[in-house]
Scaffold this active site. Structure first.
Site, PDB file in Angstrom:
ATOM      1  N   HIS A 175       0.852  -1.189   0.000  1.00 47.33           N
ATOM      2  CA  HIS A 175       0.000   0.000   0.000  1.00 47.33           C
ATOM      3  C   HIS A 175       0.890   1.243   0.000  1.00 47.33           C
ATOM      4  O   HIS A 175       1.415   1.652   1.028  1.00 47.33           O
ATOM      5  CB  HIS A 175      -0.904  -0.003   1.227  1.00 47.33           C
ATOM      6  CG  HIS A 175      -2.120   0.875   1.083  1.00 47.33           C
ATOM      7  ND1 HIS A 175      -2.164   1.951   0.220  1.00 47.33           N
ATOM      8  CD2 HIS A 175      -3.340   0.828   1.680  1.00 47.33           C
ATOM      9  CE1 HIS A 175      -3.364   2.524   0.313  1.00 47.33           C
ATOM     10  NE2 HIS A 175      -4.086   1.856   1.188  1.00 47.33           N
ATOM     11  N   HIS A 178      -2.785   6.833  -0.771  1.00 44.60           N
ATOM     12  CA  HIS A 178      -3.755   7.364   0.202  1.00 44.60           C
ATOM     13  C   HIS A 178      -3.151   8.017   1.445  1.00 44.60           C
ATOM     14  O   HIS A 178      -3.731   7.971   2.521  1.00 44.60           O
ATOM     15  CB  HIS A 178      -4.722   6.255   0.645  1.00 44.60           C
ATOM     16  CG  HIS A 178      -5.527   5.699  -0.472  1.00 44.60           C
ATOM     17  ND1 HIS A 178      -6.367   4.634  -0.324  1.00 44.60           N
ATOM     18  CD2 HIS A 178      -5.617   6.056  -1.778  1.00 44.60           C
ATOM     19  CE1 HIS A 178      -6.945   4.332  -1.475  1.00 44.60           C
ATOM     20  NE2 HIS A 178      -6.498   5.209  -2.380  1.00 44.60           N
ATOM     21  N   TYR A 180      -0.612   7.203   3.264  1.00 42.61           N
ATOM     22  CA  TYR A 180      -0.013   6.348   4.272  1.00 42.61           C
ATOM     23  C   TYR A 180       1.517   6.437   4.183  1.00 42.61           C
ATOM     24  O   TYR A 180       2.049   7.269   3.458  1.00 42.61           O
ATOM     25  CB  TYR A 180      -0.547   4.923   4.124  1.00 42.61           C
ATOM     26  CG  TYR A 180      -2.035   4.845   4.402  1.00 42.61           C
ATOM     27  CD1 TYR A 180      -2.557   5.284   5.624  1.00 42.61           C
ATOM     28  CD2 TYR A 180      -2.931   4.372   3.439  1.00 42.61           C
ATOM     29  CE1 TYR A 180      -3.926   5.250   5.874  1.00 42.61           C
ATOM     30  CE2 TYR A 180      -4.295   4.335   3.689  1.00 42.61           C
ATOM     31  CZ  TYR A 180      -4.788   4.772   4.902  1.00 42.61           C
ATOM     32  OH  TYR A 180      -6.139   4.745   5.148  1.00 42.61           O
TER      33      TYR A 180
END
Length: 366
Positions: A175, A178, A180
């Protein structure tokens, strides 16, 4: 969309993916995946590929309560229930490896959140409420990571990837989107470092590239993917003026690694429309499979595949209310709409709003 995809050792029966979606249904204590989760994923195994909800690679990487980790023996054992269930139905599943960085709170992570730099912006995450229960809480000021912290975190990703293969996953998706941790290193607003991980674009993409390369070395490129969101501004108050240019440079550096796929998250939160010029620029430097996600429909998904801008289309919320989403779009069967008034069942809870949605065949028999 209904055709098979093969790229080296990465092969799928169709080009419809189930996007990663946090559902917060683990057993407590220990954030352990359970049999109910295995049922949820098995119900949706007709997708060419399922990408699991984000799984924190460490306790400090956790930013949402009750999310399933991949860093303890109990979590590995719990995830085996899901991978076995999906494989029994002929499906394939990647796990999304997650480190939220500053988008957390010590009541969730067990310690102060960490990030590229000690910078906080207004933000909320799903965690324990002071009055009891769970809800949205404000994040805390993060601690800037040392270079030792960075190497330790890369090691956490590597161990999580190895744990994922042990748990039976077909691969891992990092990931990097977004707002992060990986995204925090890449953006100017959250990275004010003056060492080799900050400053220039090459330095700001360094952490991401080191994580990806370490995982490719550990489990093989055909089992590694990454999610990016250069046109989404989430976790930040303002868009980054350099993120698109930086992303294109990073993608070019990723190309020789022959990843399973590159996943773009689009059209959510605060976002800009992705221009065709970007998609063409990506194709010029990145010859391997590309996945897109973000409010796509059957028609818009078919269209972007036809243009050659993507090879896979991921769908999120339609898979929540339609466990047989692939079958329905393949046979032009009406979808069960997402009930936004029942949004409370998205995060946490029991079987309601999770594994109780009907299959089309059940509705036809009723």
């Amino acid at each position: 969309m209904f055709d098979a995809l093969k790229h080296g050792n990465f092969a799928l029966d169709n080009r419809v993916a189930m996007a990663p979606m946090t559902r917060s249904r683990t057993d407590q204590p220990g954030d352990v995946p359970n049999a109910m989760m295995a049922t949820y994923y098995q119900q949706r195994a007709s997708a060419g590929l399922i990408i699991s909800e984000g799984a924190p690679v460490s306790s400090v990487g956790r930013g949402y309560s009750m999310t399933p980790g991949i860093y303890t023996e109990a979590q590995i054992k719990g995830w085996k229930l899901t991978t076995d269930a999906v494989h029994q139905k002929g499906g394939k599943i990647f796990i999304q490896l997650w480190h939220v960085g500053r988008r957390s709170h010590s009541s969730i992570a067990g310690e102060a959140p960490v990030s590229a730099s000690a910078i906080k912006e207004p933000d909320q995450v799903f965690g324990p409420l002071p009055e009891g229960g769970f809800g949205m809480i404000e994040t805390e000021m993060p601690r800037a990571m040392t270079e030792d912290d960075i190497q330790s975190t890369i090691n956490d990703f590597v161990q999580a990837a190895k744990n994922s293969i042990e748990a039976g996953f077909d691969g891992v998706e990092i990931h990097g989107a977004h707002g992060y941790l990986i995204d925090q290193f890449m953006r100017i607003q959250s990275n004010h470092r003056t060492d080799q991980y900050g400053g220039s674009q090459e330095n700001r993409m360094r952490f991401m590239l080191e994580v990806v390369k370490a995982l490719v070395d550990a489990i093989g490129g055909d089992k590694v993917a990454i999610r990016l969101s250069p046109f989404v501004t989430e976790g930040y108050q303002e868009a980054d003026p350099e993120i698109v240019e930086l992303t294109l440079k990073a993608i070019e550096a990723l190309a020789p690694l022959n990843l399973a796929y590159l996943h773009f998250s689009e059209n959510i939160s605060n976002y800009q429309e992705v221009p065709d010029s970007f998609r063409k620029a990506v194709r010029n430097v990145y010859p391997n499979p590309i996945m897109v996600a973000g409010k796509y429909t059957k028609d818009s998904g078919q269209a972007i595949l036809a243009k050659g801008y993507a090879d896979l289309v991921a769908f999120g919320q339609p898979f929540i209310t339609n466990p047989d989403f692939f079958y329905r779009i393949q046979h032009d069967i009406d979808l069960t709409p997402v009930d936004y008034e029942a949004h409370s069942t998205f995060y946490g809870g029991d079987e309601k709003g999770y594994i109780d949605y009907p299959f089309a065949e059940q509705l036809l028999q009723a």
